[in-house]
Design a protein around this motif. Sequence first.
Motif, PDB file in Angstrom:
ATOM      1  N   TRP A 388     -16.373  -0.250 -46.774  1.00 16.88           N
ATOM      2  CA  TRP A 388     -15.838   0.599 -46.988  1.00 16.88           C
ATOM      3  C   TRP A 388     -15.493   1.245 -48.765  1.00 16.88           C
ATOM      4  CZ3 TRP A 388     -19.372   4.041 -45.887  1.00 16.88           C
ATOM      5  CH2 TRP A 388     -20.471   4.315 -44.409  1.00 16.88           C
ATOM      6  N   GLU A 389     -14.475   0.731 -48.909  1.00 17.83           N
ATOM      7  CA  GLU A 389     -14.004   0.549 -50.078  1.00 17.83           C
ATOM      8  C   GLU A 389     -14.848   0.413 -51.294  1.00 17.83           C
ATOM      9  OE1 GLU A 389      -9.290   0.075 -49.271  1.00 17.83           O
ATOM     10  OE2 GLU A 389     -10.763  -1.574 -49.517  1.00 17.83           O
ATOM     11  N   GLU A 390     -15.571  -1.002 -50.803  1.00 16.24           N
ATOM     12  CA  GLU A 390     -17.052  -1.756 -51.670  1.00 16.24           C
ATOM     13  C   GLU A 390     -18.187  -0.805 -51.294  1.00 16.24           C
ATOM     14  OE1 GLU A 390     -16.210  -3.845 -53.814  1.00 16.24           O
ATOM     15  OE2 GLU A 390     -14.029  -3.689 -53.198  1.00 16.24           O
ATOM     16  N   ILE A 391     -18.310   0.055 -50.692  1.00 13.85           N
ATOM     17  CA  ILE A 391     -19.644   0.657 -50.590  1.00 13.85           C
ATOM     18  C   ILE A 391     -19.476   2.162 -51.725  1.00 13.85           C
ATOM     19  CG2 ILE A 391     -21.113   2.504 -49.129  1.00 13.85           C
ATOM     20  CD1 ILE A 391     -19.982   0.551 -46.434  1.00 13.85           C
ATOM     21  N   LEU A 392     -18.489   2.276 -51.431  1.00 10.58           N
ATOM     22  CA  LEU A 392     -17.534   4.035 -52.315  1.00 10.58           C
ATOM     23  C   LEU A 392     -18.190   3.668 -53.574  1.00 10.58           C
ATOM     24  CD1 LEU A 392     -15.054   5.693 -50.023  1.00 10.58           C
ATOM     25  CD2 LEU A 392     -17.179   6.464 -50.006  1.00 10.58           C
ATOM     26  N   GLN A 393     -17.892   2.398 -53.989  1.00  4.92           N
ATOM     27  CA  GLN A 393     -17.484   1.954 -55.603  1.00  4.92           C
ATOM     28  C   GLN A 393     -19.273   2.285 -55.835  1.00  4.92           C
ATOM     29  OE1 GLN A 393     -15.374  -1.234 -57.027  1.00  4.92           O
ATOM     30  NE2 GLN A 393     -13.363  -0.902 -56.130  1.00  4.92           N
ATOM     31  N   ARG A 394     -19.971   1.187 -55.397  1.00  3.44           N
ATOM     32  CA  ARG A 394     -21.468   1.169 -55.612  1.00  3.44           C
ATOM     33  C   ARG A 394     -22.639   1.939 -54.931  1.00  3.44           C
ATOM     34  NH1 ARG A 394     -18.868  -3.102 -54.102  1.00  3.44           N
ATOM     35  NH2 ARG A 394     -18.966  -5.036 -55.610  1.00  3.44           N
ATOM     36  N   PHE A 395     -22.293   2.981 -54.112  1.00  5.75           N
ATOM     37  CA  PHE A 395     -23.206   3.838 -53.912  1.00  5.75           C
ATOM     38  C   PHE A 395     -22.745   5.295 -52.896  1.00  5.75           C
ATOM     39  CE2 PHE A 395     -24.755  -0.299 -50.802  1.00  5.75           C
ATOM     40  CZ  PHE A 395     -24.709  -0.844 -52.083  1.00  5.75           C
ATOM     41  N   HIS A 396     -24.359   6.191 -53.787  1.00  5.23           N
ATOM     42  CA  HIS A 396     -23.619   7.612 -53.265  1.00  5.23           C
ATOM     43  C   HIS A 396     -24.102   7.969 -51.556  1.00  5.23           C
ATOM     44  CE1 HIS A 396     -23.969  12.168 -53.806  1.00  5.23           C
ATOM     45  NE2 HIS A 396     -24.849  12.094 -53.205  1.00  5.23           N
ATOM     46  N   TRP A 397     -24.770   7.802 -50.797  1.00  6.73           N
ATOM     47  CA  TRP A 397     -24.981   7.868 -49.723  1.00  6.73           C
ATOM     48  C   TRP A 397     -26.473   6.136 -49.124  1.00  6.73           C
ATOM     49  CZ3 TRP A 397     -24.628  10.421 -45.608  1.00  6.73           C
ATOM     50  CH2 TRP A 397     -25.285  10.725 -44.921  1.00  6.73           C
ATOM     51  N   ILE A 398     -25.456   6.235 -47.556  1.00  5.56           N
ATOM     52  CA  ILE A 398     -26.703   5.183 -46.747  1.00  5.56           C
ATOM     53  C   ILE A 398     -27.340   5.434 -46.145  1.00  5.56           C
ATOM     54  CG2 ILE A 398     -26.716   3.494 -45.764  1.00  5.56           C
ATOM     55  CD1 ILE A 398     -23.661   2.247 -46.740  1.00  5.56           C
ATOM     56  N   GLU A 399     -28.573   6.071 -46.284  1.00  3.08           N
ATOM     57  CA  GLU A 399     -29.534   7.094 -44.933  1.00  3.08           C
ATOM     58  C   GLU A 399     -30.030   5.843 -44.514  1.00  3.08           C
ATOM     59  OE1 GLU A 399     -33.367  10.151 -45.672  1.00  3.08           O
ATOM     60  OE2 GLU A 399     -32.624   9.304 -47.804  1.00  3.08           O
ATOM     61  N   VAL A 400     -29.901   6.734 -43.386  1.00  5.21           N
ATOM     62  CA  VAL A 400     -30.675   6.150 -42.032  1.00  5.21           C
ATOM     63  C   VAL A 400     -31.745   6.732 -41.796  1.00  5.21           C
ATOM     64  CG1 VAL A 400     -31.123   5.933 -39.624  1.00  5.21           C
ATOM     65  CG2 VAL A 400     -29.052   6.006 -41.054  1.00  5.21           C
ATOM     66  N   VAL A 401     -33.185   6.178 -42.255  1.00 10.66           N
ATOM     67  CA  VAL A 401     -34.042   7.050 -42.287  1.00 10.66           C
ATOM     68  C   VAL A 401     -34.823   6.507 -41.002  1.00 10.66           C
ATOM     69  CG1 VAL A 401     -34.066   6.423 -44.390  1.00 10.66           C
ATOM     70  CG2 VAL A 401     -34.999   4.219 -43.405  1.00 10.66           C
ATOM     71  N   GLY A 402     -35.164   5.984 -40.134  1.00  9.25           N
ATOM     72  CA  GLY A 402     -35.430   5.517 -39.025  1.00  9.25           C
ATOM     73  C   GLY A 402     -35.005   5.617 -37.788  1.00  9.25           C
ATOM     74  N   GLU A 403     -35.249   5.288 -36.451  1.00  5.76           N
ATOM     75  CA  GLU A 403     -34.560   5.418 -35.331  1.00  5.76           C
ATOM     76  C   GLU A 403     -33.734   4.343 -35.477  1.00  5.76           C
ATOM     77  OE1 GLU A 403     -33.498   8.168 -32.912  1.00  5.76           O
ATOM     78  OE2 GLU A 403     -34.528   9.142 -34.212  1.00  5.76           O
ATOM     79  N   PRO A 404     -32.068   4.436 -34.635  1.00  6.45           N
ATOM     80  CA  PRO A 404     -32.249   2.960 -33.867  1.00  6.45           C
ATOM     81  C   PRO A 404     -33.035   2.528 -32.752  1.00  6.45           C
ATOM     82  CG  PRO A 404     -30.006   4.331 -33.964  1.00  6.45           C
ATOM     83  CD  PRO A 404     -31.766   5.667 -34.348  1.00  6.45           C
ATOM     84  N   GLU A 405     -32.459   0.985 -32.683  1.00  5.19           N
ATOM     85  CA  GLU A 405     -32.708   0.422 -32.007  1.00  5.19           C
ATOM     86  C   GLU A 405     -31.394  -0.864 -31.002  1.00  5.19           C
ATOM     87  OE1 GLU A 405     -36.374  -2.326 -31.302  1.00  5.19           O
ATOM     88  OE2 GLU A 405     -36.137  -2.035 -33.033  1.00  5.19           O
ATOM     89  N   TYR A 406     -31.210  -0.358 -30.038  1.00  4.39           N
ATOM     90  CA  TYR A 406     -29.964  -0.954 -29.232  1.00  4.39           C
ATOM     91  C   TYR A 406     -30.354  -1.344 -28.899  1.00  4.39           C
ATOM     92  CZ  TYR A 406     -28.490   4.028 -30.925  1.00  4.39           C
ATOM     93  OH  TYR A 406     -28.443   5.710 -31.812  1.00  4.39           O
ATOM     94  N   VAL A 407     -29.313  -2.369 -28.097  1.00  2.82           N
ATOM     95  CA  VAL A 407     -28.720  -3.169 -27.105  1.00  2.82           C
ATOM     96  C   VAL A 407     -29.337  -3.122 -25.727  1.00  2.82           C
ATOM     97  CG1 VAL A 407     -27.899  -5.436 -26.505  1.00  2.82           C
ATOM     98  CG2 VAL A 407     -27.834  -4.570 -29.122  1.00  2.82           C
TER      99      VAL A 407
END
Length: 425
Positions: A388-407
Amino acid sequence: MNIPFTLSSAVEPLPQAHAIPLDQLDVSDPRLLEQNIWPDYFKRLRDEAPIHYLPASPFGAFWSITRFDDIKFVDSNWKLFSSEPVIVIGDRTEDMELDMFIAMDPPKHDQQRKAVQGVVAPANLTQMEGLIRQRVGSILDNLPIGESFNWVEHVSVELTSQMLATLFGFPFEDRHKLIYWSDMATAVPEMTGAICDPEERMSAMGECAKTFSGLWHQRAAEQAAGQPPGFDLIQLLQNNEDTKDLIERPKEFLGNLILLIVGGNDTTRNSISGGVHALNQFPAEFDKLRADPGLIPNMVSEIIRWQTPLAHMRRIATEDVQMHGQTIRKGDKVVMWYLSGNRDERVIDQADHFMIDRHNARQHLSFGFGIHRCMGNRLAEMQLRVLWEEILQRFHWIEVVGEPEYVRSNFVKGFKSLPVKIHPK
């Protein structure tokens, strides 16, 4: 009494929790997690029957322990509640009669755990952090921008497989085999309700045993030739008095390797996906995160609580025990539902809300309590923090664009896919 299994891969909608008579409510059904409808089922048990007995299920009769404090009591009392011979709800099948220290009681448990816990000692974690950061950066920098992709495959599995290869001294180019073997090991219909071809599973376990046997002998030959001992998990086992002959005990050898692979895979892998999903369900929390990156360590604990990557652990009562007016008899199967305890409003304020600045966020059940508390908890937390430290340095937002599939499983609370789109800074 065991009810015969139905191994259909179809996703049949399950009834609402309150539509089922309380004495028939079966929270071991793996479709609860697959359909993501488990919260209401467990809330009903917490409210109406916190110590709940189900006389018949595909996994036999069992008691469900669903409140935080009750789970902590069971988990902390290994003399009353034994981990042997297995820690998942279903009994072992003939091809999975493996011995592993998480399913042992002291003193054997303590001896075998001590042999490998040095790999996650504080000094080692400090040395690993730079490597983790480098690998996280490389993974994130190679993600597609502006198009949808599966976060599970491209980030969660990739980072987890790289770290597992490092911990085992495993050939880096073959690292995805570790993830495959982990998935096969936990996909036993009679034990976790997952769907799996038994012949494929047996083949995978055979390949896993053969590969690690070869690595064991390779490491032994290297040390015999004068190479200084390394600090991967295989060499730690070889250089410990209690486990140096583990290769001569095939069921313990494969069992403990599977335990370490699964332990290193599922917690981190599904928390990596679970964090992204949770922040999309509660987008105001991402605003908090951008405003104050110092919240990351606390958020990591909240992610692990929220996700609860392993849904349960089972015990066997060693004597009659009274809890909430119920008598658990000696020999009864007792299942601690960690995912329920982590949503217990009696202990956790607004437990169904994901809050990255939650007070006392480390007060969760995901790592267990007592002698079986997760050995790699600090490593899992560190991987998530660095990510998450590295994500915040690179990205403004990680958008979920569809329904997740679960195990489909009653043990692994995980993601098969999570479609996302990255928005760079």
